[in-house]
Motif scaffolding. Structure first.
Motif, mmCIF file in Angstrom:
data_model
loop_
_atom_site.group_PDB
_atom_site.id
_atom_site.type_symbol
_atom_site.label_atom_id
_atom_site.label_comp_id
_atom_site.label_asym_id
_atom_site.label_seq_id
_atom_site.Cartn_x
_atom_site.Cartn_y
_atom_site.Cartn_z
ATOM 1 N N SER A 27 0.816 -1.214 0.000
ATOM 2 C CA SER A 27 0.000 0.000 0.000
ATOM 3 C C SER A 27 0.850 1.264 0.000
ATOM 4 N N LEU A 28 2.111 1.141 0.383
ATOM 5 C CA LEU A 28 2.993 2.310 0.376
ATOM 6 C C LEU A 28 3.274 2.794 -1.045
ATOM 7 N N ALA A 29 2.944 1.970 -2.041
ATOM 8 C CA ALA A 29 3.068 2.393 -3.440
ATOM 9 C C ALA A 29 1.990 3.412 -3.795
ATOM 10 N N LYS A 30 0.953 3.512 -2.946
ATOM 11 C CA LYS A 30 -0.090 4.519 -3.151
ATOM 12 C C LYS A 30 0.335 5.802 -2.442
ATOM 13 N N PRO A 31 0.480 6.907 -3.152
ATOM 14 C CA PRO A 31 0.977 8.146 -2.544
ATOM 15 C C PRO A 31 0.214 8.579 -1.306
ATOM 16 N N GLU A 32 -1.120 8.375 -1.300
ATOM 17 C CA GLU A 32 -1.904 8.827 -0.161
ATOM 18 C C GLU A 32 -1.578 8.049 1.112
ATOM 19 N N VAL A 33 -1.284 6.759 0.989
ATOM 20 C CA VAL A 33 -0.936 5.950 2.163
ATOM 21 C C VAL A 33 0.433 6.353 2.690
ATOM 22 N N LEU A 34 1.376 6.540 1.789
ATOM 23 C CA LEU A 34 2.709 6.979 2.186
ATOM 24 C C LEU A 34 2.649 8.355 2.836
#
Length: 338
Positions: free
Chosen positions: A288-295
């Protein structure tokens, strides 16, 4: 289902009323006391993001939810196009939701268990552990309780151990009055439940059946405040924001009340508050860290969000430890999505 995993009497209806505090914090709370997640399948229906909306799915600990809600409120002011959907079902259920592939972040008031880690690996899910705060698990009684200010670990075990025959305060100590004990606390899906039972009773998940359980710490506080002989336990932030409703006890790790220590920012951070000081975590699904919002949310929690940790009543991490956690996040980002 054991007695410790359900809300006794009329407490269930009180959950929805008490938990409205989260809504006032600006947090999207989707359910309380939700059933354990079913295995298999991806998130569908109401929890899917609408077209063009960035959405982060979070579930787990009620203890961590208090700070997560505050961080979410500030985060969405900065990232207005992102919705943080926060559910509060307990640490154990949060990990079940993670294993089922339904969430991006699991809030946890205890470290992930080996069995949970193995189930994640089997499901192809890699977890990134991020310590976000320190907490002092707090034992409180009714404000009318004028017979004790300090309780020993041995006395707590006498009250809370499985098979306990204690019915009144006098049964614990002959010097105390013959007032019935009314016990309140989290259910078996809670990380707070796991931690308390392990350090007080000597074995995780082992506890008296004679108590009222709820996934909502506000309901526990209401129970204690409503019974002269009431006692319960929860994260220190819930005590700090409810000082007018319940009375905190000093905890002594020895048999001497002179060794009792009250939960404060200083005693929790130094470790002097024994044995109930503990870390709090968020576990992020690495992919999920590949999703900018999660990071962005994870980084915000570990940086600007630390101000909210102190505001709600938990203990922020010191700079050196925070730098270590941020480094762990940065290291995980390089492999996100793989």
């Amino acid at each position: 289902m054991s007695v410790a995993s359900r809300v006794v009497g009329n407490w269930g209806s009180a959950v929805l009323l008490a938990f409205s505090a989260f809504l006032l914090a600006g947090c999207s709370v989707e359910s309380v006391d939700a059933p354990a997640a079913k295995t298999g399948g991806e998130t569908t229906g109401a929890v899917e993001a609408s077209a063009g909306e960035k959405r982060i799915q979070v579930d787990g600990s009620s203890t961590v939810a208090k700070v997560a809600a505050a961080v979410q409120e500030e985060f969405t002011k900065k990232f207005a196009d992102t919705k943080v959907a926060l559910k509060v079902t307990g640490t154990g259920t949060g990990f079940k939701e993670m294993i089922a592939g339904r969430i991006d972040i699991a809030n946890a008031s205890r470290p992930v268990k080996d069995s949970e880690k193995a189930d994640c690996q089997q499901a192809g899910i890699e977890l990134v552990e991020l310590k976000i705060a320190l907490d002092g698990l707090t034992v409180c009684v009714n404000r009318e309780n004028d017979w004790l200010d300090t309780i020993t670990v041995a006395q707590l075990k006498k009250i809370w151990a499985p098979g306990s025959t204690v019915k009144t305060w006098k049964d614990v100590d002959p010097a105390w009055p013959d007032v019935p004990l009314s016990l309140f606390g989290p259910g078996e899906e809670s990380g707070t439940f796991d931690y308390f039972t392990e350090v007080i009773n000597g074995k995780e998940d082992q506890i008296t059946e004679n108590y009222s359980a709820s996934a909502d710490d506000n309901v526990t506080i209401t129970g204690i405040a409503g019974e002269k002989g009431g006692m319960g336990f929860f994260g220190c932030a819930y005590y700090f924001s409810n000082r007018d409703k319940v009375k905190v006890l000093k905890i002594s790790p020895t048999d001497s009340v002179a060794d009792g220590v009250e939960p404060t920012v200083e005693s929790v951070r130094s470790g002097a508050y024994k044995p109930l000081s503990r870390p709090l975590f968020i576990y992020v699904k690495k992919s999920s860290l590949a999703k900018p919002e999660v990071l962005d949310f994870a980084k915000y929690f570990l940086n600007e969000g630390q101000a909210q940790v102190g505001t709600v009543g938990y203990v922020p991490l010191e700079e050196a430890e925070l730098a270590t956690v941020n480094a762990a996040l940065e290291s995980a980002v390089s492999g996100a999505g793989k």
